[in-house]
Motif scaffolding. Structure first.
Motif, PDB file in Angstrom:
ATOM      1  N   GLY A 147       3.816  -4.923   2.726  1.00 55.37           N
ATOM      2  CA  GLY A 147       2.601  -4.120   2.710  1.00 55.37           C
ATOM      3  C   GLY A 147       1.923  -4.057   1.357  1.00 55.37           C
ATOM      4  N   PRO A 148       1.255  -2.934   1.064  1.00 59.05           N
ATOM      5  CA  PRO A 148       0.478  -2.800  -0.173  1.00 59.05           C
ATOM      6  C   PRO A 148       1.298  -2.942  -1.451  1.00 59.05           C
ATOM      7  CG  PRO A 148      -0.107  -1.074   1.394  1.00 59.05           C
ATOM      8  CD  PRO A 148       1.101  -1.760   1.952  1.00 59.05           C
ATOM      9  N   THR A 149       2.598  -2.698  -1.382  1.00 57.88           N
ATOM     10  CA  THR A 149       3.439  -2.798  -2.583  1.00 57.88           C
ATOM     11  C   THR A 149       3.407  -4.210  -3.165  1.00 57.88           C
ATOM     12  OG1 THR A 149       4.901  -1.015  -1.867  1.00 57.88           O
ATOM     13  CG2 THR A 149       5.807  -2.572  -3.461  1.00 57.88           C
ATOM     14  N   LEU A 150       3.284  -5.219  -2.313  1.00 60.06           N
ATOM     15  CA  LEU A 150       3.239  -6.600  -2.799  1.00 60.06           C
ATOM     16  C   LEU A 150       1.996  -6.820  -3.652  1.00 60.06           C
ATOM     17  CD1 LEU A 150       4.320  -8.373   0.505  1.00 60.06           C
ATOM     18  CD2 LEU A 150       5.758  -7.883  -1.488  1.00 60.06           C
ATOM     19  N   ALA A 162       4.491 -12.265  -5.495  1.00 54.50           N
ATOM     20  CA  ALA A 162       5.354 -11.272  -4.845  1.00 54.50           C
ATOM     21  C   ALA A 162       5.319 -11.511  -3.342  1.00 54.50           C
ATOM     22  CB  ALA A 162       4.896  -9.857  -5.170  1.00 54.50           C
ATOM     23  N   ARG A 163       6.495 -11.640  -2.744  1.00 51.65           N
ATOM     24  CA  ARG A 163       6.583 -11.942  -1.324  1.00 51.65           C
ATOM     25  C   ARG A 163       7.670 -11.080  -0.683  1.00 51.65           C
ATOM     26  NH1 ARG A 163       2.565 -13.852  -2.614  1.00 51.65           N
ATOM     27  NH2 ARG A 163       1.716 -15.950  -2.226  1.00 51.65           N
ATOM     28  N   ILE A 262       9.693   5.850   2.138  1.00 53.97           N
ATOM     29  CA  ILE A 262       8.684   6.425   3.031  1.00 53.97           C
ATOM     30  C   ILE A 262       7.325   6.388   2.356  1.00 53.97           C
ATOM     31  CG2 ILE A 262       7.881   8.578   4.086  1.00 53.97           C
ATOM     32  CD1 ILE A 262      10.785   9.265   4.684  1.00 53.97           C
ATOM     33  N   ALA A 263       7.269   6.742   1.079  1.00 58.44           N
ATOM     34  CA  ALA A 263       6.001   6.746   0.346  1.00 58.44           C
ATOM     35  C   ALA A 263       5.382   5.352   0.283  1.00 58.44           C
ATOM     36  CB  ALA A 263       6.211   7.298  -1.061  1.00 58.44           C
ATOM     37  N   ALA A 264       6.212   4.342   0.085  1.00 57.36           N
ATOM     38  CA  ALA A 264       5.711   2.965  -0.002  1.00 57.36           C
ATOM     39  C   ALA A 264       5.417   2.383   1.369  1.00 57.36           C
ATOM     40  CB  ALA A 264       6.722   2.086  -0.729  1.00 57.36           C
ATOM     41  N   GLY A 265       6.191   2.786   2.386  1.00 61.84           N
ATOM     42  CA  GLY A 265       6.086   2.185   3.702  1.00 61.84           C
ATOM     43  C   GLY A 265       6.637   0.767   3.713  1.00 61.84           C
ATOM     44  N   TYR A 266       6.627   0.160   4.873  1.00 65.70           N
ATOM     45  CA  TYR A 266       7.016  -1.248   5.027  1.00 65.70           C
ATOM     46  C   TYR A 266       8.388  -1.524   4.393  1.00 65.70           C
ATOM     47  CZ  TYR A 266       2.132  -1.790   6.308  1.00 65.70           C
ATOM     48  OH  TYR A 266       0.901  -1.660   6.916  1.00 65.70           O
ATOM     49  N   GLY A 289       3.989   1.070   8.505  1.00 59.74           N
ATOM     50  CA  GLY A 289       4.519  -0.270   8.683  1.00 59.74           C
ATOM     51  C   GLY A 289       5.601  -0.375   9.741  1.00 59.74           C
ATOM     52  N   LEU A 290       6.192   0.746  10.143  1.00 60.13           N
ATOM     53  CA  LEU A 290       7.245   0.693  11.147  1.00 60.13           C
ATOM     54  C   LEU A 290       6.721   0.108  12.450  1.00 60.13           C
ATOM     55  CD1 LEU A 290      10.097   1.305  12.156  1.00 60.13           C
ATOM     56  CD2 LEU A 290       9.404   3.684  12.509  1.00 60.13           C
ATOM     57  N   GLU A 291       5.480   0.458  12.770  1.00 63.03           N
ATOM     58  CA  GLU A 291       4.907  -0.023  14.033  1.00 63.03           C
ATOM     59  C   GLU A 291       4.674  -1.535  14.032  1.00 63.03           C
ATOM     60  OE1 GLU A 291       1.693   0.700  11.134  1.00 63.03           O
ATOM     61  OE2 GLU A 291       3.440   1.850  11.792  1.00 63.03           O
ATOM     62  N   GLU A 292       4.690  -2.176  12.861  1.00 63.69           N
ATOM     63  CA  GLU A 292       4.566  -3.629  12.813  1.00 63.69           C
ATOM     64  C   GLU A 292       5.906  -4.324  13.063  1.00 63.69           C
ATOM     65  OE1 GLU A 292       2.483  -5.135   9.426  1.00 63.69           O
ATOM     66  OE2 GLU A 292       0.910  -3.603   9.540  1.00 63.69           O
TER      67      GLU A 292
END
Length: 357
Positions: A147-150, A162-163, A262-266, A289-292
């Motif tokens: 997700g957005p962290t990358l 970043a992958r 949780i804050a970062a998601g994915y 991101g859990l729903e993905e």
């Protein structure tokens, strides 16, 4: 390729989720023809809890006593590798990273199995295994968080690439078995203070209100002063070889996520994929991101309160429970096995114009 991995642990899963990840990934890389050397710091708490299967040649697992021995004995190994990976939480990881970056003649990569925790610690100048300026020096940043962290890793922290390389599951070790159900809901995970409140709400409080049902919490490092309901069975530690049986004896299993993740998601936990591969339906806390990864309501249940868990336990019929388990298992086998991760790593390296040999 010749691959060198410096990771927290391969030999022991006690108190960490790194070992099972490395074992599965290394096995699949070996099956694809790669030669792997895994270098692990020999520490007493893992020495007392060795539970790894023997690695198959040409993979080698090598223990070293300190950084001095690592540098003296293995500099040539690092120089001769096509890929050198340094993992998160490696003891003296900053020093190890500098040594790798100075000596690696192939691709250098950092594998962050704790990305949100790492970045939070870097912002506080408290990370002991990665220094902020090293991020731009590693040619590839492999992350358990997508997700957005990358994007943040590349734009804010300067990573050239970043992958995601999520955790995974070994379908040969995790699969459905016909076992007598022992627990209505179980949880497997090492103690973490930032997970405990959620564990209290979603499992312990549920157990108190469902006194006729049985529950279980398995994992190490829980403080002795925690008071569990009488119908919650505590299991101090489960070796990986016992995980499949544990999941298969639950009607549902619980997934609880650390606050930074949780804050970062994915940031999926390996426990998600292990339980799903066993066909055990999952009740999880909510995060982006859990729903993905799993379809809510069909492949997973998302719970935000004790009432959500109780309603799920009471509402779902045996047929619905079985169908959710089958759907989650199918999703994992299609997308989240260790073989998928090994292939993903190769694709990331191809993007760096590496020649796979």
């Amino acid at each position: 390729m010749k691959i060198v991995i410096l990771g927290l642990s391969y030999t022991s899963s006690w108190g960490n989720g790194h070992a099972t990840t490395y074992r599965a990934l290394i096995r699949e890389l070996g099956a694809r023809g790669h030669e792997i050397v895994f270098l692990e710091r020999d520490v007493p708490w893992y020495a007392e809890h060795r539970d790894a299967p023997s690695a198959q040649p040409p993979t080698r697992i090598i223990l070293y006593k300190d950084f001095g021995e690592l540098r003296t004995r293995h500099t040539r190994t690092v120089r001769g590798a096509d890929l050198v990976i340094v993992g998160s939480y490696v003891p003296e990881g900053v020093k190890v990273g500098d040594w790798v970056l100075e000596n690696a003649e192939g691709v250098s990569a950092f594998y962050d199995i704790d990305t949100p925790v790492t970045l939070a610690q870097l912002r506080q100048n408290a990370c002991t295994y990665l220094r902020a300026d090293q991020i731009e020096k590693y040619q590839l940043y492999l992350s358990f968080t997508g997700g957005p962290t990358l994007r943040d890793l590349e734009e804010e922290w300067g990573s050239p690439m970043a992958r995601p390389l999520y955790c995974s599951v070994d379908p040969k070790s995790y699969f459905p078995e016909r076992q007598k159900r022992r627990w209505e809901l179980g949880y497997l995970g090492t103690y973490s203070a930032d997970r405990q409140t959620t564990l209290e709400h979603l499992l312990a409080a549920t157990a108190r209100r469902c006194g006729a049902a049985r529950f279980a919490v398995a994992g190490s490092m829980y403080p002795e002063n925690i008071t569990w309901p009488a119908n919650v069975e505590r299991i101090a530690h489960l070796a990986p070889a016992q995980h499949r049986s544990f999941y298969n004896r639950q009607r549902f299993t619980l997934n609880v996520t650390r606050a930074d993740m949780i804050a970062a998601g994915y940031s999926p936990s390996v426990r998600l994929f292990e339980a799903a591969a066993c066909g055990t339906p999952i009740i999880s806390d909510a995060w982006a991101g859990l729903e993905e990864l799993f379809e809510p309501g069909r492949e997973i249940i998302i719970a935000r309160s004790t009432e959500d868990v109780i309603e799920t336990l009471r509402r779902m019929t045996p047929a619905e429970v079985d169908e959710m388990g089958r759907a989650a298992r199918a999703r994992v086998l299609a997308e989240h096995t260790a073989a998928h991760r090994a292939a993903e790593l190769e694709r990331h390296l191809q993007q760096l114009n590496c020649v796979l040999t």
